[in-house]
Design a protein around this motif. Structure first.
Motif, short mmCIF file in Angstrom:
data_model
loop_
_atom_site.label_atom_id
_atom_site.label_comp_id
_atom_site.label_asym_id
_atom_site.label_seq_id
_atom_site.Cartn_x
_atom_site.Cartn_y
_atom_site.Cartn_z
N LEU A 136 0.82 -1.19 0.00
CA LEU A 136 0.00 0.00 0.00
C LEU A 136 0.86 1.25 0.00
N TYR A 137 1.96 1.20 0.73
CA TYR A 137 2.88 2.34 0.73
C TYR A 137 3.46 2.57 -0.66
N ALA A 138 3.86 1.48 -1.32
CA ALA A 138 4.41 1.59 -2.67
C ALA A 138 3.39 2.17 -3.65
N ASP A 139 2.12 1.82 -3.47
CA ASP A 139 1.08 2.34 -4.33
C ASP A 139 0.90 3.84 -4.12
N VAL A 140 0.94 4.28 -2.87
CA VAL A 140 0.84 5.71 -2.57
C VAL A 140 1.97 6.48 -3.25
N VAL A 141 3.18 5.97 -3.14
CA VAL A 141 4.33 6.64 -3.73
C VAL A 141 4.19 6.70 -5.24
N ALA A 142 3.77 5.59 -5.84
CA ALA A 142 3.62 5.55 -7.29
C ALA A 142 2.58 6.54 -7.78
N ARG A 143 1.46 6.64 -7.07
CA ARG A 143 0.42 7.57 -7.47
C ARG A 143 0.91 9.02 -7.32
N ALA A 144 1.65 9.29 -6.25
CA ALA A 144 2.15 10.65 -6.04
C ALA A 144 3.13 11.05 -7.16
N ARG A 145 3.98 10.14 -7.56
CA ARG A 145 4.94 10.42 -8.61
C ARG A 145 4.27 10.60 -9.97
N ALA A 146 3.13 9.88 -10.15
CA ALA A 146 2.41 9.99 -11.42
C ALA A 146 1.79 11.36 -11.63
N HIS A 147 1.53 12.05 -10.50
CA HIS A 147 0.93 13.38 -10.57
C HIS A 147 1.95 14.50 -10.40
#
Length: 297
Positions: A286-297
């Motif tokens: 879940l942490y990795a998903d948060v980071v990935a979404r933040a970087r995508a934006h």
């Protein structure tokens, strides 16, 4: 008077979403078979008939609102988990949250003599602070016919982009007239209200609504459906109630036990399942998903 769009209950989610983006509301016809409708009404009737009327102009002095339906009504659970509606939640709410959740379950019975409800937006449950995002997707399942005479929901198609202070003129207000078994689908941003019941019969509408997983729910699901009941439900429904992390570090808790007697941080599922657990704010995935979404934006 504007007409609300009617689509068949099996219309593709993309077609339904397009109408929601344009109008903010539509009706899916014949979404619930007659035998299931009759069984649902019979299951809910004892609770509905024991519910007191409202005590203010908004809740309605000739209106009853019966809640805690996930805990009380197994047949309501099936509607909460309806695959057609869940696909719409994915489309409307999914882009703005890691997980969307159940916001409210309520059987609204409008009795004869009830006047029209004030026109409003459901998103105002969170004040006027979310103008940049659609926080909510709603359904009202017609358990009786909805007619202009018995209080069919008033809806203002195309009003989702209006300023909060804009007042709907009478010619801009449509009515969600539909047969029992149909369902009104509408967003939290569309202006709407319960209609006046000038008939001699009740109007029953099953209001099931959903919202972004990082918002507080209107109906407190942890009290309406506490762990001793929630643990008997399907895991997907448990998560929809809120017994799941809303995002990394969003929704964990610490069991209030003695020193060294339990973990210090666990996801909500622990309240239902117990067992071994280590301190966690949501897990590495879940942490990795948060980071990935933040970087995508």
């Amino acid at each position: 008077m504007p007409e609300l769009a009617h689509l068949p209950a099996d219309a593709p989610a993309a077609e339904i979403t397009a109408v929601l983006e344009r109008d903010g509301a539509l009706i899916l016809d014949d979404a619930l078979p007659a035998d299931e409708l009759a069984a649902l009404v019979a299951e809910l009737r004892p609770y509905v008939e024991a519910t007191e009327v409202g005590r203010d102009a908004f809740s309605g002095a000739r209106t009853t609102r019966t809640g805690a339906l996930v805990a009380r009504s197994p047949l309501t659970r099936r509607l909460v988990m309806d695959g057609r509606v869940r696909a719409l939640c994915d489309a409307v709410l999914g882009p703005n949250c890691h997980r969307w959740q159940l916001h409210l379950t309520q059987l609204i019975r409008i009795l004869p003599g009830q006047g029209g409800q004030p026109i409003h937006r459901d998103r105002w449950a969170w004040g006027r602070h979310l103008s940049h995002v659609e926080p909510q997707l709603n359904t009202i399942w017609a358990l009786t016919d909805f007619t202009e005479a018995n209080g069919a929901t008033q809806v203002v198609p195309g009003s989702t982009g209006w300023p909060d202070g804009r007042k709907a003129e009478p010619h801009e207000i449509g009515r969600a007239t539909m047969k029992a078994g149909s369902v009104l689908v509408y967003t939290g941003s569309v202006f709407h209200a319960g209609g006046a019941n000038d008939s001699d019969g009740d109007r029953w509408g099953l209001n099931i609504t959903y919202c972004l997983g990082w918002l507080r729910q209107e109906e407190n699901q942890y009290l309406s459906c506490p762990p001793e009941i929630a643990r008997t439900l399907d895991p997907e429904l448990q998560a929809l109630l809120g017994y799941a992390m809303g995002n990394y570090a969003l929704g964990y808790f610490t069991p209030p036990v003695g020193p060294g007697e339990g973990p210090e941080a666990v996801p909500p599922e622990w309240a239902l399942k117990g067992g071994e657990a280590t301190g966690s704010l949501g897990g590495e995935d879940l942490y990795a998903d948060v980071v990935a979404r933040a970087r995508a934006h």
